[in-house]
Design a protein around this motif. Structure first.
Motif, PDB file in Angstrom:
ATOM      1  N   SER A  86       0.830  -1.212   0.000  1.00 39.37           N
ATOM      2  CA  SER A  86       0.000   0.000   0.000  1.00 39.37           C
ATOM      3  C   SER A  86       0.862   1.259   0.000  1.00 39.37           C
ATOM      4  O   SER A  86       0.400   2.328  -0.409  1.00 39.37           O
ATOM      5  N   VAL A  87       2.097   1.150   0.446  1.00 41.24           N
ATOM      6  CA  VAL A  87       3.022   2.282   0.463  1.00 41.24           C
ATOM      7  C   VAL A  87       3.206   2.856  -0.939  1.00 41.24           C
ATOM      8  O   VAL A  87       3.361   4.069  -1.115  1.00 41.24           O
ATOM      9  N   PHE A  88       3.165   1.983  -1.957  1.00 44.21           N
ATOM     10  CA  PHE A  88       3.364   2.449  -3.332  1.00 44.21           C
ATOM     11  C   PHE A  88       2.236   3.363  -3.795  1.00 44.21           C
ATOM     12  O   PHE A  88       2.373   4.042  -4.811  1.00 44.21           O
ATOM     13  N   ILE A 113      -1.998  -5.030  -6.023  1.00 48.07           N
ATOM     14  CA  ILE A 113      -1.258  -6.134  -5.392  1.00 48.07           C
ATOM     15  C   ILE A 113      -1.715  -6.303  -3.942  1.00 48.07           C
ATOM     16  O   ILE A 113      -1.919  -7.437  -3.474  1.00 48.07           O
ATOM     17  N   SER A 114      -1.900  -5.193  -3.217  1.00 47.19           N
ATOM     18  CA  SER A 114      -2.379  -5.268  -1.838  1.00 47.19           C
ATOM     19  C   SER A 114      -3.729  -5.972  -1.773  1.00 47.19           C
ATOM     20  O   SER A 114      -3.960  -6.843  -0.923  1.00 47.19           O
ATOM     21  N   LEU A 115      -4.617  -5.592  -2.681  1.00 48.58           N
ATOM     22  CA  LEU A 115      -5.949  -6.197  -2.715  1.00 48.58           C
ATOM     23  C   LEU A 115      -5.865  -7.679  -3.030  1.00 48.58           C
ATOM     24  O   LEU A 115      -6.538  -8.515  -2.393  1.00 48.58           O
ATOM     25  N   THR A 116      -5.038  -8.031  -3.997  1.00 50.47           N
ATOM     26  CA  THR A 116      -4.899  -9.440  -4.381  1.00 50.47           C
ATOM     27  C   THR A 116      -4.329 -10.264  -3.233  1.00 50.47           C
ATOM     28  O   THR A 116      -4.768 -11.399  -2.992  1.00 50.47           O
ATOM     29  N   LEU A 117      -3.362  -9.704  -2.511  1.00 50.58           N
ATOM     30  CA  LEU A 117      -2.759 -10.434  -1.391  1.00 50.58           C
ATOM     31  C   LEU A 117      -3.752 -10.606  -0.243  1.00 50.58           C
ATOM     32  O   LEU A 117      -3.716 -11.617   0.465  1.00 50.58           O
ATOM     33  N   LEU A 118      -4.641  -9.634  -0.047  1.00 52.52           N
ATOM     34  CA  LEU A 118      -5.676  -9.776   0.976  1.00 52.52           C
ATOM     35  C   LEU A 118      -6.615 -10.921   0.609  1.00 52.52           C
ATOM     36  O   LEU A 118      -6.950 -11.764   1.462  1.00 52.52           O
ATOM     37  N   PHE A 119      -7.044 -10.947  -0.651  1.00 56.04           N
ATOM     38  CA  PHE A 119      -7.863 -12.067  -1.121  1.00 56.04           C
ATOM     39  C   PHE A 119      -7.099 -13.391  -0.975  1.00 56.04           C
ATOM     40  O   PHE A 119      -7.669 -14.416  -0.593  1.00 56.04           O
ATOM     41  N   GLY A 120      -5.809 -13.347  -1.313  1.00 56.92           N
ATOM     42  CA  GLY A 120      -4.987 -14.550  -1.241  1.00 56.92           C
ATOM     43  C   GLY A 120      -4.870 -15.083   0.176  1.00 56.92           C
ATOM     44  O   GLY A 120      -4.886 -16.300   0.398  1.00 56.92           O
ATOM     45  N   MET A 121      -4.749 -14.179   1.158  1.00 52.42           N
ATOM     46  CA  MET A 121      -4.660 -14.620   2.558  1.00 52.42           C
ATOM     47  C   MET A 121      -5.929 -15.373   2.962  1.00 52.42           C
ATOM     48  O   MET A 121      -5.859 -16.474   3.529  1.00 52.42           O
ATOM     49  N   LEU A 122      -7.092 -14.784   2.682  1.00 53.07           N
ATOM     50  CA  LEU A 122      -8.349 -15.425   3.048  1.00 53.07           C
ATOM     51  C   LEU A 122      -8.527 -16.752   2.307  1.00 53.07           C
ATOM     52  O   LEU A 122      -9.012 -17.736   2.883  1.00 53.07           O
ATOM     53  N   SER A 123      -8.123 -16.775   1.056  1.00 56.68           N
ATOM     54  CA  SER A 123      -8.242 -17.996   0.262  1.00 56.68           C
ATOM     55  C   SER A 123      -7.346 -19.106   0.811  1.00 56.68           C
ATOM     56  O   SER A 123      -7.756 -20.266   0.913  1.00 56.68           O
ATOM     57  N   ASN A 124      -6.117 -18.741   1.198  1.00 61.12           N
ATOM     58  CA  ASN A 124      -5.188 -19.750   1.705  1.00 61.12           C
ATOM     59  C   ASN A 124      -5.517 -20.195   3.131  1.00 61.12           C
ATOM     60  O   ASN A 124      -5.187 -21.317   3.518  1.00 61.12           O
TER      61      ASN A 124
END
Length: 805
Positions: A734-736, A751-762
């Motif tokens: 998110s700094v970017f 990328i931040s949004l995708t990684l948040l989705f990725g955390m919940l998915s994993n």
């Protein structure tokens, strides 16, 4: 090979590191010093990003054009829209400004009203002469200046669209830089040390606002903004990630060593850039910040495991030993998969992306070795953790969240699948709404003054993005044949009818101007000569362009007279329409120019950029498939199971599709910056998958192939670290969004949004899939199943037993 990374191998690594602490730290110090010595080789790019490989036909045609006509990006334009321009005081300051620029050795040619030349017939030598349009001795007379203004706007159609806008009264000058310095540091020196101060001095003296644009100017100020943002990204990334680290662990010492590790990593990243002789570009400028954002999660994972082990047996030495032994393999695999995500950019066959992928993946692996060595050594020197340092393991709100996830995995797997499928359907709908952007300036910092100047010139002169048509007549001096000129005029009429394009400029304009000059400057004769007139008018025109630096159209016919160039400009907002425009021009050119007599190529920066975007999009799928393939090989190596490969891919594919769907719904276009999101996000998101499955693999061994027990143990052991690292990555990227570049903002946010989705998915979908397919996920080749049948109790039975206890 497998035995090298077995439990015994990591026990050996832990023993070697902890028994040779001084030696290990000395090696790291030597490496840091050697890489710091490479900083002298660091340099910033002086060229524009080209997303196409060198052998692509679009690049081949563009380079052929440059070979004939030189660098097209050597034009700087200065515009003024003010009613007081044609007054003695303002005109005098303008003349002073133009003369100061003209005298600079970096400037090849200046075309400006104060020094404008007009064609005049000289019958005695049968040639046209370039004579001054303005008598500078009379510019103190305001009535004379008004006369000049009227004559310019009404009697010189040749300069319309080039030096003035007749409707709005806007004036501009054209400064052509020496092509030899356009892609060198000398361009930066001229823009920053000569042009900008001169413009500021004019504005201070006259109180008139000037507009400056052109590719050399835009590229220089753009590069300055990039340089300024590197330190902002590094500082903000370090601040955000270290604060999060301290919030999680409440330990100044643990936070300090994490900061030291990532700072060393940043030093190494600059060292590798210098060692590999890579330039700092808009992409490689992100590498140091990426190292911080990716490095802190490594520190979190290892520190969290150390605290977990210490909480169990309160033995610091044993805990440090087991950190490397138990999670060394998992940490290695997660860093390998992250490096794979960046390394897949090598398949793009593009120098810019290849360099970015190479240096990032090298630094990620270097960071892994740094963390696995320094963290155990550092904690061996400091006191054991206190109770306040490990209380985060039982922190209420985090534990409640993790318990909620685990309950859903145990009892509501069907609901998890329904939600996942619903999100998939919504994402597919959004994907169909996605569009591709052909805009060159869309990602530029919109708050900067030079961006507002671009918009000004787009409005006043129909664009600044050049589109070039090169015509090969296949014979020397073929351009000046009247038949060729008439064909070019016919094509220019087609271009003029395309609403997205500006008035075209070519040798045809000069020939028309020649006829006007032959008839004593009467603007009614601004047209091509007839067949009867061609012999003497064209001979006049040819004589006028011999050996003259002031040749107005010397850039529009090559030295042999075989190649001609037609230049038009387009507004950046019409970048998406380039394929349609190209098709329309190509269709008309094929009709007008017989292929056996002419070769016509369409090129220019605008076209190259748009083709580069499409090329990146085509390569996105191949890069992702390559990343999926490498990840599948890794999981296949661990489990020898095709279904387990599917289990590892699905939770990471869904977040990518969700992000693509959101881009479609919110009209975020596919462009070079947003295309990169998917490869980077997959490489980071799959970390949690590999970390979970690697831990699950070890739990299977310890729990005698009891699937449920192994999954729950893995969740309890690795789930918290997955949560912590994902949160750090989310806020780290998110700094970017602090950037002034639209592309960098989109990159960080998506990328931040995708990684948040990725955390919940994993955390939810991955363990649910493992449990659903538990009967067929046994790795029979790697492990020896017990000879007796083991019947696992259900989740409800396990919970009842725990309550009784």
């Amino acid at each position: 090979m497998i035995k090298w990374f077995s439990l015994g191998f990591w026990e050996l690594i832990a023993r070697v590191v902890l028994r040779n602490r001084i030696l290990m730290l000395s090696i790291i110090l030597v490496i840091t010093v050697l890489l710091a010595l490479q900083w002298k080789n660091i340099r910033f790019t002086q060229t524009e990003a080209n997303m196409l490989p060198d052998d692509n036909i679009v690049n081949v045609e563009y380079n052929a054009f440059l070979n004939k006509f030189g660098e097209e990006g050597n034009l700087v334009v200065i515009g003024i829209k003010d009613k007081t321009f044609f007054t003695p005081r303002a005109f005098k300051s303008w003349t002073k400004l133009m003369n100061s620029l003209k005298e600079d050795k970096a400037v090849d040619l200046v075309i400006s009203i104060n020094d404008l030349k007009k064609l005049q017939k000289n019958e005695s030598v049968e040639k046209f002469e370039l004579v001054p349009f303005v008598d500078l001795n009379r510019t103190t007379d305001k009535f004379y200046l008004e006369k000049i203004k009227k004559e310019l706007f009404n009697d010189l159609p040749f300069y319309e669209g080039l030096l003035f806008n007749k409707k709005s009264g806007t004036i501009r000058s054209a400064i052509y830089l020496d092509r030899k310095i356009v892609n060198t540091p000398a361009r930066k020196d001229f823009i920053l040390n000569k042009l900008v101060p001169a413009v500021e001095a004019f504005e201070a003296e006259t109180k008139i606002d000037l507009r400056v644009s052109g590719m050399p100017y835009i590229r220089t100020l753009n590069a300055q903004t990039i340089i300024g943002e590197i330190s902002i990204f590094i500082g903000a990334s370090l601040l955000v990630t270290s604060l999060l680290f301290f919030f999680f662990f409440r330990s100044f010492r643990a936070t300090l060593i994490s900061i030291i590790i990532v700072i060393i990593g940043v030093m190494w990243s600059f060292g590798f850039l210098g060692l590999l002789n890579y330039e700092i570009t808009v992409l490689t400028a992100l590498v140091p910040s990426l190292i911080i954002v990716i490095g802190i999660p490594n520190c979190i994972f290892l520190t969290n495991k150390y605290h977990q082990e210490y909480k169990v047996h309160r033995n610091k030495v044993k805990a440090l030993q087991r950190v490397t032994t138990k999670v060394g393999m998992a940490t290695l695999l997660t860093n390998v998969t992250t490096a794979i995500g960046f390394f897949t950019f090598i398949s793009s066959n593009n120098k810019l992306l290849i360099e970015f992928g190479n240096v990032t993946s090298i630094n990620i692996m270097a960071l892994f070795f740094l963390c696995i060595i320094v963290i155990p050594i550092f904690h061996s020197y400091i006191p054991a953790p206190k109770d306040r340092h490990i209380e985060h393991l039982d922190r209420g709100y985090v534990k409640s969240f993790m318990d909620w996830i685990l309950r859903n995995v145990k009892y509501n797997r069907f609901s998890i699948y329904v939600v996942a499928i619903s999100l998939l359907v919504i994402s597919i709908i959004g994907i169909y709404k996605m569009r591709i952007s052909g805009s060159i300036i869309e990602d530029m910092p919109k708050k900067e003054a030079f961006f507002q100047d671009i918009i000004f010139f787009e409005k006043e002169f129909d664009g600044v993005m050049p589109l070039e048509i090169m015509i090969d007549t296949k014979r020397k001096k073929g351009v000046m044949k009247l038949s060729t000129l008439k064909r070019m005029e016919e094509l220019e009429q087609t271009i003029d009818e395309i609403p997205e394009l500006s008035k075209p400029i070519s040798i045809v304009n000069l020939v028309k101007y020649s006829k006007q000059a032959y008839y004593n400057g009467n603007p009614d004769y601004y047209e091509l000569p007839t067949s009867q007139e061609q012999s003497f008018i064209l001979s006049y025109a040819k004589n006028a362009t011999k050996d003259s630096k002031q040749n107005l159209m010397k850039s529009y016919v090559d030295s042999t007279g075989q190649f001609a160039r037609i230049t038009t400009f387009m507004r950046d907002e019409n970048g998406d329409a380039i394929p349609k425009i190209e098709t329309e021009i190509r269709k008309e050119a094929d009709k007008i120019f017989p292929k056996n007599q002419y070769n016509v190529s369409i090129t220019g920066k605008a076209l190259v950029f748009q083709k580069g975007t499409n090329y990146l999009l085509d390569n996105l799928l191949s890069s992702l498939i390559f990343a999926f393939f490498l990840t599948a090989l890794l999981i296949g190596f661990m489990f020898r199971s095709f279904k387990m490969i599917l289990v590892s891919i699905i939770p990471n594919l869904l977040p990518l599709l969700l992000t693509a769907g959101i881009m479609g719904f919110f009209d975020i276009p596919l462009k070079p910056s947003t295309i990169l999101v998917f490869g980077i996000a997959f490489g980071l998101s799959v970390d949690d998958t590999v970390r979970f499955l690697a831990q699950y693999r070890e739990e299977l061994k310890k729990n005698n192939w009891k699937i449920r027990k192994s999954v729950y143990a893995t969740f309890n052991d690795a789930g918290l670290s997955m949560f912590y690292t994902s949160i750090v990555l989310f806020f780290g990227f998110s700094v970017f969004m602090l950037s002034s570049f639209g592309g960098t903002i989109a990159l960080g946010g998506l990328i931040s949004l995708t990684l948040l989705f990725g955390m919940l998915s994993n955390l939810m979908l991955l363990p649910a899939l493992v449990l659903t397919l538990n009967k067929t996920l046994a790795n029979e080749q790697e492990f020896i199943e017990p000879k007796i049948d083991i019947i696992e109790p259900s989740d409800e039975e396990i919970d009842n037993l725990e309550k009784k206890k």
